[in-house]
Design an enzyme around this catalytic site. Structure first.
Site, PDB file in Angstrom:
ATOM      1  N   GLU A 439      48.293  68.498  52.061  1.00 20.55           N
ATOM      2  CA  GLU A 439      47.351  69.127  51.119  1.00 20.55           C
ATOM      3  C   GLU A 439      45.967  69.407  51.687  1.00 20.55           C
ATOM      4  OE1 GLU A 439      47.399  67.121  47.311  1.00 20.55           O
ATOM      5  OE2 GLU A 439      49.528  67.505  47.037  1.00 20.55           O
TER       6      GLU A 439
HETATM    7  C1  BMA Z   1      50.139  64.372  45.676  1.00 19.76           C
HETATM    8  C2  BMA Z   1      50.074  63.443  46.867  1.00 19.76           C
HETATM    9  C3  BMA Z   1      49.108  62.351  46.706  1.00 19.76           C
HETATM   10  C4  BMA Z   1      48.962  61.877  45.301  1.00 19.76           C
HETATM   11  C5  BMA Z   1      49.898  62.563  44.356  1.00 19.76           C
HETATM   12  C6  BMA Z   1      49.709  62.222  42.920  1.00 19.76           C
HETATM   13  O1  BMA Z   1      49.653  65.594  45.902  1.00 19.76           O
HETATM   14  O2  BMA Z   1      49.922  64.176  48.020  1.00 19.76           O
HETATM   15  O3  BMA Z   1      47.889  62.767  47.218  1.00 19.76           O
HETATM   16  O4  BMA Z   1      49.138  60.520  45.260  1.00 19.76           O
HETATM   17  O5  BMA Z   1      49.733  63.895  44.522  1.00 19.76           O
HETATM   18  O6  BMA Z   1      48.486  62.717  42.427  1.00 19.76           O
END
Ligand code: BMA
Length: 853
Positions: A439
């Site tokens: 991300e």
């Molecule tokens: C995603 C993951 C984490 C996070 C999850 C829940 O995008 O990459 O960064 O724990 O979301 O929000």
């Protein structure tokens, strides 16, 4: 061999503010006995100097200790045998800012916990006792110093200074767990007296397109510190999966080392398959190096023969391009989950613990795990087990949710970290893909700092200038170059998510996507997953509150209602988001047990809706609309509230032989990912669509039968129909649409091959809240059994029952659970319960029976 593991006899103390290192070292007081590998916090907990956050809600008291520096010290003797050759101090993992001193002389300063260091140290030895000192600086303090120097950067989760620190990013606190900024030698420290070392054993394997011929290259690299005239005897062997020898060779190299290249052809090789698609035979390469008859070094690799490609082609009747994996020429739908380190404190992780968790993934019919970038490059045990079990690995590099710096000091540390990770892991057949980060493109895009793959990569800004997405250099240059140089046959993908055409890295039809419009803002309904589906959904999820014993462990006391759970939920607005989905779908829960049941049901329903919708779009031929569905997240790192499917399962639980506690979603996922599945979904016009999915090695079935039956809530069958079905290997087949006499009916679909039931599904009116379920009169009948601990239970109902949840003793294991049962069916399950507790059952009907809040 000439290696001395320096694991016991260490001492640890905190650095004292205002005193020099020499003064601290001279102080006889304040030292605690320590072992290595360990972290400072583990040592402090064991000594009772700090409350253990695993055992009590002690986080506030822990946080100030993150600013501490720590000293590890070992006094030891060097055996004579080791003194003869060149000596190195090998630190396999130092977390994170460490200065290494031997007998008062500095050997190294390190700044990357993902790197191993091999430090020449022979000239620093003295007679008699040696003193090794490892000084660990506070990662948060050092991170803040770097941040002050190079600028504050955007992050999601944790303290923003973490982007400058090459330490597992979730240690800074994440939305699934609290921070634990510890420090220490988290992997072994070894005195290495080998005069010659195998520095690389590269064994790329190529499999011909028709799968009939594997070409194995054996390419060892040795580095030696012996005179050239000394001869090294190098033995190479290749063994078939049954242990028979396929190839053996003895060569010699000069004492300074060198390289060898050999090629071995394997005709009609035994193929390695992802689990559910075939077997996992492993070939072995053994390399030994001898000098004057003494074994000096050795290395064994286990290899799997398979072709693995990432298909990015056009998708018929759609824009964008596909994203799915083809293994041994078979398109594979990658159902699975995201993996996070299963502990806050990495040195607590055991092989048994990892093995049990991975077995759970297999039991849920998962074929792929994504090792998420906010964690670590996992242990060899992890990947060895994935090879054995047939779990494909989508491997992120260790970056997550941040604008990382592109400065060259940082990039060179990253290059070395990546080189070591790639060299260590590239032989694993389970390793399917390298991905640059988690991300980081998304956060840059959200700040208008990324305009797509064709835009220029910015250079780092000065501290006064606005921050840029200069970290792109890491993903599009540094990591790209390292993987191309050392693992060219495996696909590298710059990020997760990423698109190779779109400005939006999370584009639905370009690359992989993290589907968070359900749960995160805008809180879309999970019933909409079909519309939201991407080409490869590498993350999607819903929280579920773990069982009472787990939350009790997390809190340190027995909770008396949902409100006291808030401290276990680190997600932004976690409880409120969960409540949103509860309110939209279920009747209110009144007490803690029904609240826990309801959240687990919502999680199960949500993930089932997702997988069902995504697997439907796996399609067939040139219509592969979606190649995978990876649930966020498989496991947990502490006993908190998160999106995990399995509750926190500690190393101690594993050692005590406890079973892994499954949330209700486990059973829902297992049904949706079964080799055969039928799917149904409501359409807006009151009709419903039906499809069938297949994954696995069986060839085409052209004589299947689909039976549809519909019931009203009183349990009367209102409709029944049968039709023939043809289902090809590794496809999803649409089976048309259907109208019902009444849209409030409950529909069951059953797929038969002759009289064998291959798959079954039940479609309920949505949202479930609308369904007025009365008591189904659940009948549990226990069958006589020879083993009192393994009881066999028959479940029957007189009216439709949704999501029956059976529970017994704290460590009971059910063969199936969260059952939808209709009148006339007999569902047989087994329960293994050492405590032989009575079985309790709740279901959706129990919520309707409760008075409103
Ligand atoms: C995603 C993951 C984490 C996070 C999850 C829940 O995008 O990459 O960064 O724990 O979301 O929000």
């Amino acid at each position: 061999m000439r290696e001395l593991y320096l694991s016991s006899g260490w001492e640890l103390r905190q650095r004292t503010k205002g005193r020099s290192l020499e003064e601290d070292l001279a102080d006889a007081e304040g030292w605690l006995a320590a072992e290595v590998p360990s972290t400072a916090h583990e040592v402090l907990w064991r000594a009772g100097k700090l409350p253990n956050p695993y055992e009590s809600p002690s986080l506030p008291r822990l946080v100030p200790t993150f600013e501490q520096d720590f000293i590890y010290r070992l006094r030891f003797a060097v055996p004579d045998a080791l003194r003869q050759g060149p000596l190195r101090l090998r630190c396999d993992g130092l977390d994170t800012f460490a200065t290494v001193f031997l007998n008062g002389q500095k050997l190294a300063e390190t700044d990357n916990m993902f790197c191993a260091y091999s430090l020449p140290c022979g000239d620093k030895l003295r007679d008699g006792e040696q003193e090794l000192v490892l000084l660990f600086d506070s990662a948060v303090r050092r991170g803040k110093e770097l941040e002050a120097r190079y600028g504050v950067r955007a992050v999601w989760n944790g303290d923003a200074s973490r982007v400058y620190v090459r330490k597992a990013q979730y240690h800074f606190g994440w939305d699934f767990g609290p921070p634990l900024l510890s420090a220490g030698p988290w992997r072994p420290v070894v005195l290495d007296g080998r005069p010659v070392r195998i520095t690389e054993l590269h064994c790329p394997l190529e499999l011909s397109e028709d799968l009939s011929l594997a070409t194995l290259t054996l390419h060892p690299t040795l580095s030696g510190e012996l005179p050239d005239v000394e001869l090294l005897v190098v033995k190479l062997r290749v063994l078939a999966p049954d242990g028979s020898e396929l190839y053996a060779d003895i060569d010699s190299l000069p004492g300074c080392g060198g390289q060898l290249w050999r090629t071995v052809e394997i005709k009609d090789p035994q193929l390695w398959w992802p689990v559910g698609h075939g077997a996992q035979p492993l070939y072995r390469v053994e390399l030994t190096v001898h000098h004057r008859g003494e074994l000096i070094d050795e290395k064994t690799l286990r290899l799997g023969v398979r072709r693995l490609e990432l298909q990015q082609d056009f998708v018929q009747n759609s824009d964008g391009e596909s994203f799915y994996f083809v293994v041994n020429n078979q398109p594979i739908f990658c159902g699975g989950a995201n993996w996070i380190p299963p502990e806050l404190s990495l040195t607590r992780i055991s092989r048994t613990q990892v093995a049990k968790l991975l077995h759970e993934a297999v039991a849920a019919h998962m074929t792929m795990l994504r090792v998420w970038g906010g964690g670590i490059y996992e242990s060899d045990d992890f990947y060895d087990l994935c090879d054995e079990l047939g779990l494909l690995v989508f491997q992120d590099f260790a970056f997550a949710c941040g604008l990382y710096p592109g400065h060259s000091f940082f990039a060179s540390s990253v290059a070395e970290e990546a080189r070591q990770a790639v060299l260590r892991l590239r032989h694993h057949p389970s390793l399917a893909l390298w991905a640059g980060n988690n991300e980081d493109y998304s956060i840059a895009h959200s700040r208008n700092l990324y305009e797509g793959p064709r835009s220029d990569i910015p250079s780092p800004a000065s501290v006064e200038e606005p921050v840029r997405f200069d970290g792109r250099k890491l993903y599009e240059e540094t990591l790209q170059e390292v993987t191309a140089a050392h693992d060219p046959s495996r696909r590298y993908w710059p990020g997760s998510p990423y698109g190779r055409q779109s400005a939006d890295p999370n584009d639905r039809i370009d690359g992989d996507c993290h589907l968070w419009s359900v749960w995160h803002t805008p809180l879309r309904d999970y019933q909409d997953y079909g519309e939201l589906c991407g080409r490869f959904v590498s993350e999607f999820g819903m929280q579920g509150v773990p069982s009472l014993p787990t939350v009790t462990r997390g809190l340190g006391f027995v909770p008396d209602g949902p409100s006291v759970l808030a401290g276990l939920n680190k997600g932004t607005d976690g409880p409120a988001r969960l409540q949103h989905y509860l309110d939209r779908n279920l009747p209110p829960s009144r007490d803690l047990p029904t609240y826990i049941y309801s959240t687990q049901l919502i999680q199960a329903e949500s993930l089932a809706h997702g997988i069902r919708a995504f697997r439907r779009q796996f399609g067939h031929g040139e219509q592969r609309g979606c190649g995978g569905a990876l649930v966020w997240q498989l496991d947990d790192c502490w006993p908190g509230i998160s999106w995990s499917v399995l509750e926190h399962f500690s190393g101690a639980d594993a050692a005590a032989g406890q079973p892994v506690r499954r949330k209700a979603s486990f059973y829902a996922i297992r049904r949706e990912l079964a080799p055969y599945a039928v799917g149904m979904t409501w359409k807006s016009d009151g009709r419903f669509a039906i499809w069938a999915c297949h994954s696995g090695p069986e060839p085409k079935h052209d004589t299947l039968r689909l039976r549809l039956s519909a019931f009203d809530t009183a349990g009367t069958k209102q409709f029944s129909e049968e039709r023939p079905v043809c289902l090809h290997r590794n496809t999803t087949q649409e089976l048309g649409e259907q109208t019902l006499p009444d849209p409030q009916l409950i529909v069951r679909a059953e797929l038969f091959e002759e009289d064998r039931l291959l798959a079954r599904a039940v479609l309920w009116p949505q949202p479930l809240l609308k369904l007025l379920l009365t008591d189904p009169e659940v009948l549990l009948e226990e069958q006589a059994s020879d083993d009192p601990q393994l009881r066999s239970i028959q479940v029957q109902v007189t009216r439709p029952a949704k999501a029956l949840w059976l529970s017994a003793g704290e460590h009971a294991v059910f063969s199936d659970n969260l059952l939808d049962v209709l009148p006339g069916e007999v569902v047989e399950i087994t329960v293994k319960d050492p405590e032989l507790s009575p079985i309790r059952v709740v279901g959706l009907h129990s919520l309707f029976a409760l008075p409103a809040r």
